[in-house]
Design a protein around this motif. Structure first.
Motif, short mmCIF file in Angstrom:
data_model
loop_
_atom_site.label_atom_id
_atom_site.label_comp_id
_atom_site.label_asym_id
_atom_site.label_seq_id
_atom_site.Cartn_x
_atom_site.Cartn_y
_atom_site.Cartn_z
N SER A 1 0.98 -0.86 -0.21
CA SER A 1 0.10 0.27 0.15
C SER A 1 0.85 1.24 0.44
N ASP A 2 2.22 1.31 0.08
CA ASP A 2 3.55 2.16 0.36
C ASP A 2 3.48 2.49 -0.88
N GLY A 3 3.26 1.76 -2.17
CA GLY A 3 3.40 1.71 -2.87
C GLY A 3 4.42 0.45 -3.36
N GLU A 4 4.98 -0.20 -2.66
CA GLU A 4 6.15 -0.95 -2.70
C GLU A 4 5.89 -1.74 -3.51
N SER A 5 5.85 -1.87 -5.24
CA SER A 5 5.35 -3.67 -5.32
C SER A 5 6.55 -4.37 -6.04
N GLU A 6 7.66 -4.49 -5.24
CA GLU A 6 8.75 -5.11 -5.54
C GLU A 6 8.02 -6.60 -5.92
N HIS A 7 8.75 -7.08 -6.20
CA HIS A 7 7.85 -8.84 -6.75
C HIS A 7 8.87 -9.51 -4.69
N GLU A 8 9.86 -9.56 -4.46
CA GLU A 8 9.95 -9.81 -3.61
C GLU A 8 8.71 -9.64 -2.32
N THR A 9 7.68 -8.48 -2.94
CA THR A 9 7.00 -8.35 -1.38
C THR A 9 5.62 -9.23 -2.12
N VAL A 10 5.37 -9.48 -2.70
CA VAL A 10 4.50 -9.77 -3.49
C VAL A 10 4.67 -11.10 -3.42
N ASN A 11 5.94 -11.84 -3.26
CA ASN A 11 6.45 -12.96 -3.06
C ASN A 11 6.04 -13.41 -2.12
N ALA A 12 6.54 -12.67 -0.98
CA ALA A 12 6.32 -12.78 0.20
C ALA A 12 4.74 -12.61 1.50
N VAL A 13 4.02 -12.34 0.55
CA VAL A 13 2.73 -12.42 0.51
C VAL A 13 2.10 -13.26 0.08
N PHE A 14 2.22 -13.55 -0.42
CA PHE A 14 1.62 -15.06 -1.11
C PHE A 14 2.62 -16.61 -0.36
N ARG A 15 3.39 -16.03 -0.15
CA ARG A 15 4.13 -17.38 0.62
C ARG A 15 3.07 -17.45 1.68
N ALA A 16 2.90 -16.48 2.29
CA ALA A 16 1.98 -16.52 3.88
C ALA A 16 0.78 -16.91 3.70
N VAL A 17 0.00 -16.45 2.64
CA VAL A 17 -1.12 -17.23 2.48
C VAL A 17 -1.10 -18.73 1.97
N HIS A 18 0.26 -19.18 1.31
CA HIS A 18 -0.01 -20.28 1.12
C HIS A 18 0.64 -21.08 2.05
N SER A 19 1.55 -20.66 2.70
CA SER A 19 1.65 -21.45 3.90
C SER A 19 0.70 -21.52 4.84
N ILE A 20 -0.18 -20.97 5.56
CA ILE A 20 -0.81 -21.05 6.05
C ILE A 20 -2.56 -21.82 5.59
N LYS A 21 -2.30 -21.83 4.25
CA LYS A 21 -3.21 -22.64 3.22
C LYS A 21 -2.94 -24.26 3.57
N GLY A 22 -1.77 -24.91 3.35
CA GLY A 22 -1.05 -25.32 3.43
C GLY A 22 -1.61 -26.04 5.31
N GLY A 23 -1.18 -25.63 5.58
CA GLY A 23 -0.75 -26.04 7.38
C GLY A 23 -2.03 -26.28 7.00
#
Lengths: 156, 760
Positions: free
Chosen positions: B27-49
């Motif tokens: 939301s602060d405008g940092e749409s770096e790939h790594e940030t997006v990936n981190a967000v994605f990973r977080a949700v994915h890990s929750i889903k996995g568990g």
């Protein structure tokens, strides 16, 4: 804990091991399972606004607990300078730990609860009286004592 | 199982924090790939568990969330303000779902559905940008059944009942096809390893079938299933044959597998065209990989090992679904196959309390501690050997050794504190949500900026900060920041700003909440206080005293009681909470510019710096933070009051003079003459009121370990806790604010003065 034991065993006559101690000339006992340890009486730290029967606080391996002078509590003339004065450290069923200052610990006794003669009052600190070898021994109701210690409103 | 579930929830908390951090960055405008990936990973890990534990609601929601995030990851749409907002909302739902799984309050299904639809909408917009298959993306989202009805393992519930939620994606009617669609699906081990579940696929297919108004038939082929003894728990043995109604297009069926295409074998064929041949082939291809264990199937297995039963298995989902969660759970717990994990999982979740019983600590901190303990052992050995020497040099070395041991002890204390220390981030990030929710309730547009989230404090403090901060921030949103119109009228930006920051300052932690709202309207506060009888109408108060009135119990200037605040209980609760943590609150407010609240808190609740004093024959401890100065009284500075108490004037400031031993009823009041040349400590309470305590002696300054006195006794007036001194004796820690308050109350019984209220 003690209360439960007493109640349970009162209906189901059983022998309860009690520790017998003397305060003045009168002997009292409490169930041995509620006793944590017995230690020599040491200097206590006076607590402000404490009722007269509270001697003060001591440090028991990092736990701070208060010591009750049972002689004052039970209105028995105390025996000052008695070298056999000891603090019986007890734990109530609510987990409150406190020390009972007694004049001397006498021995242990197996007390058959059906021999206990109840005393009148419900909220009294005495649960009953029992005869052991022709000695009249009062059974102390520990939880009443502790409840008073913890629950008393501060008297200013 | 219980332990693993516990760890899972801890990880969920961490992942949610990670998610929050990532989304704030977005939301602060940092749409770096790594940030997006981190967000994605977080949700994915929750889903996995969650999938491993059969937490269906959580899996379904996180799956949709993940799908939408995938759109972001693949660049199908940009992280615009609205998109991030939707994600933030979805994150709140997700965190509530985690809480629900943990045994917390159930989440309102409508909220889940709403957020679900929003996520789906984002994803479908993304599809449009993609320039085509909007139907595909839409349906990609639908498969995950987001009806609040939990799919459990009883036949009835597993039946795919129409979901109560209405889709508004428009009727994407696929080209009608005459023949039924046959789908064969064999998941690889990898599918389960990723935390996915074959059920999700089956549910997905059922949904697209229903979307087209048809029913599906699922048959499970367990011919590859070995006898239980040979069963490898984390292998995938099952194959499903699904018959979809003719209306379903291949394309939409394909989208269900989008997510898992590398992790399974699947084939989709029109029944009439190819009949069963390719399907069978695919099934055979898939199976050899797993057949090594299927050596000697028992008779019962053989019965079922017939070629995929074309019987219309109704209700088939039960057969099809039942083995899956077991397999997923076996993954974690080989051997405990007796209880169906979802049932135990739910029971455990219900029994769980939200408190965390364990903490995660950086390994290097433990190592530091270990090193120090090693040094301690050496130092102890040195002292032991030195103590045997009798010569003067030995004595000298002994003293030195002991003093080095002192610094070692302090280091160990610091190291242990560091182990217990946690960044305030956990609490601060929760505040983002508080503000978001408060904003949506009040219709204001407010940005919360966090600063110094990495500041570390003792974990007990971290936990206890949540409630006061929530109150304060809600207040800031509701009362602090003006409405958008008022802001624009006042020439301020329409968007309100609140800054929540933490920093270390001279051994304490300072937390400030700064808003750019209207500031405290002192006249209104004063009038309200008079109206509510808190202060007399003729009281003369300084600005600061007026500001502090908002902390009085029962005080509220809000004209109406809103959901958020206005009942007049908030601020005094905040004050009490902060004071009970040994902290103090400061307010500074500029009308029209905003208000700054500051909480100053001790770093730990376990140890404090104290001054050892003697009074009434006992040694007591006064927290050094409340001692302003010490001095010796001059008789001429003392003024006796008619009621027998005294005030002292120190450089023109008058304050009550309290003989400490008398205040604690340890001795009788001293005569006025004996006061001359006695030692006094000038102490101050949280609201800045001062008093002078007369003590017999100042003994030392030391750090003391705080011990509760109330656990085995009652609360004592004027005493906050106790400690154990070097000689093993008990010493009381004085509650300065109570002493000061009572002294002030004592002296200020005259009507014109308002101080007692302020200090109460």
């Amino acid at each position: 804990m003690t209360e439960q034991i007493e109640l349970k065993r009162a209906t189901d006559p059983k022998i309860v091991k009690m520790i017998v101690f003397a305060i003045g000339v009168q002997e009292y006992c409490i169930p041995i399972l509620s006793v944590r340890e017995i230690r020599g009486f040491e200097k206590t730290t006076t607590l402000p606004f404490a009722p007269p029967y509270v001697c003060g606080a001591i440090n028991l391996r990092g736990i701070i607990l208060t010591v009750i002078d049972l002689a004052i509590y039970l209105n028995v003339p105390p025996q000052p300078d008695n070298p056999r004065r000891v603090a019986v450290i007890v734990e109530s069923k609510d987990g409150v730990v406190c020390g009972l200052l007694v004049d001397r610990v006498i021995d242990m006794a197996d007390i058959d609860l059906k021999d206990v003669q109840a005393v009148s009052e419900e909220g009294s600190c005495l649960a009953g009286l029992v005869l052991v070898d022709d000695r009249m021994i009062g059974i102390l109701r520990l939880d009443t004592v502790v409840a008073q210690l913890v629950g008393d409103t501060v008297s200013e | 199982m219980d332990d693993i579930l516990q760890i899972f929830f801890q990880e969920c908390d961490e992942q949610l924090q990670e998610l929050e951090r990532g989304l704030s960055a977005l939301s602060d405008g940092e749409s770096e790939h790594e940030t997006v990936n981190a967000v994605f990973r977080a949700v994915h890990s929750i889903k996995g568990g969650a999938a491993s534990f059969g937490l269906d609601n959580l899996v379904r929601f996180s799956h949709v969330f993940e799908n939408s995030l995938d759109g972001l990851r693949s660049g199908r749409f940009a992280p615009t303000h609205d998109v991030v907002k939707t994600f933030l909302k979805a994150m709140d739902v997700l965190s509530d779902l985690v809480n629900e799984a943990r045994g917390g309050a159930a989440v309102d299904p409508a909220r889940v559905a709403e957020s679900h639809a929003e996520l789906a909408a984002i994803n479908s917009t993304g599809g449009d940008h993609d320039g085509g298959a909007s139907a595909a993306t839409t349906e990609d989202v639908i498969p995950v059944d987001f009806s609040p009805v939990p799919i459990d393992f009883e036949p009835v519930a597993a039946d795919f009942e129409p979901i109560p939620f209405d889709f508004d994606f428009g009727e994407e009617t696929p080209a009608p096809a005459a023949a039924a669609l046959r789908v064969t699906f064999h998941p690889h081990d990898a599918l389960y390893e990723r935390g996915d579940d074959a059920r999700n696929i089956l549910i997905g297919l059922a949904d697209i079938a229903r979307e087209c108004g048809g029913e599906i038939q699922i048959t499970c082929d367990w011919s590859a299933l070995p006898p239980l003894a040979d069963l490898v728990p984390d292998k995938s043995y099952l194959t499903w044959h699904i018959v979809l109604p003719p209306e379903v297009s291949e394309e939409s069926a394909n989208t269900v597998f989008d997510w898992v295409s590398e992790d399974c074998d699947f084939s989709i064929v029109r029944e009439s065209a190819e009949d069963e041949v390719p399907l069978e082939q695919d099934g055979e291809q898939a199976e050899p990989a797993e057949t090594e264990a299927a050596g000697a199937p028992p008779p019962e297995e053989e019965r079922t090992a017939e070629p995929p039963a074309p019987e219309p298995a109704l209700p088939p989902p039960v057969e099809a679904l039942l083995p899956m969660p077991v397999a997923a759970a076996l993954d974690l717990h080989p051997g405990s196959t007796t209880t169906p994990p979802p049932a135990t999982g739910a029971a455990q979740a219900a029994a769980r309390k939200p408190e965390q019983a364990s903490i995660r600590v950086d390994l290097h901190r433990i190592d530091d501690l270990m090193d120090l303990v090693g040094e301690l052992v050496i130092a102890q050995a040195a002292i032991e050997s030195l103590s045997r020497r009798t010569d003067a040099a030995g004595q000298h070395e002994l003293v030195q050794s002991i003093s080095s041991m002192q610094s070692l002890t302090r280091d160990i204390q610091d190291a242990v504190m560091a182990v217990r220390a946690q960044p305030v981030r956990a609490v601060f990030q929760r505040m983002q949500r508080v503000v978001r929710e408060a904003c949506s309730m009040t219709g204001k547009d407010i940005v919360l900026t966090l600063e110094g989230e990495d500041t570390e404090v003792d974990r007990t403090l971290v936990e206890k900060l949540t409630d006061p901060l929530t109150h304060m921030l809600r207040n800031a949103v509701d009362h602090g920041i003006e409405s958008t119109e008022a802001r624009i009228a006042a020439g301020k930006p329409a968007e309100g700003h609140i800054v929540l920051s933490a920093e270390h300052r001279s051994g304490r932690i300072l937390i400030t909440i700064k808003d750019d709202g209207a500031g405290i309207n002192r006249q209104r506060v004063f009038d309200t206080a008079v109206k509510r009888g808190i202060i007399p109408p003729n009281a003369v108060l300084s600005d600061d005293e007026i500001n502090n009135l908002i902390f009085m119990p029962g005080f509220s200037t809000a004209a109406t009681i809103s959901n958020l605040s206005g009942r007049g209980v908030g601020m005094d609760v905040v004050k009490q909470a902060i004071q009970s943590l040994g902290g103090r609150i400061t307010i500074s407010s500029t009308p029209g510019k905003g208000t700054i609240f500051g909480f100053s808190l001790p770093l730990t609740l376990a140890i404090l710096d104290g001054m050892l004093i003697a009074a009434g024959g006992s040694t007591m401890v006064i927290p050094i933070s409340s001692v302003i100065e010490t001095m010796i009284v001059k008789q001429s500075d003392i003024y006796a009051l008619p009621d027998g108490s005294n005030v002292i004037s120190i450089r023109g400031d008058c304050m009550p003079l309290i003989p400490l031993a008398t205040a604690l009823k340890l001795s009788d009041a001293p005569s006025r003459d004996s006061l001359d040349a006695s030692i006094i400590l000038v102490v101050e309470n949280e609201s800045g009121a001062r008093a002078a305590l007369i003590v017999d002696e100042i003994r030392d300054q030391t750090q003391v370990v705080i011990k509760s006195i109330e656990s085995n006794y009652r609360q004592i007036f004027g005493v906050s806790a106790a400690t154990i001194l070097g000689d093993g004796s008990v010493s009381l820690i004085l509650d300065v604010s109570a002493l000061v308050a009572s002294a002030i109350g004592h002296i200020d019984s005259k009507p014109s003065n308002t101080r007692p209220e302020l200090a109460a």
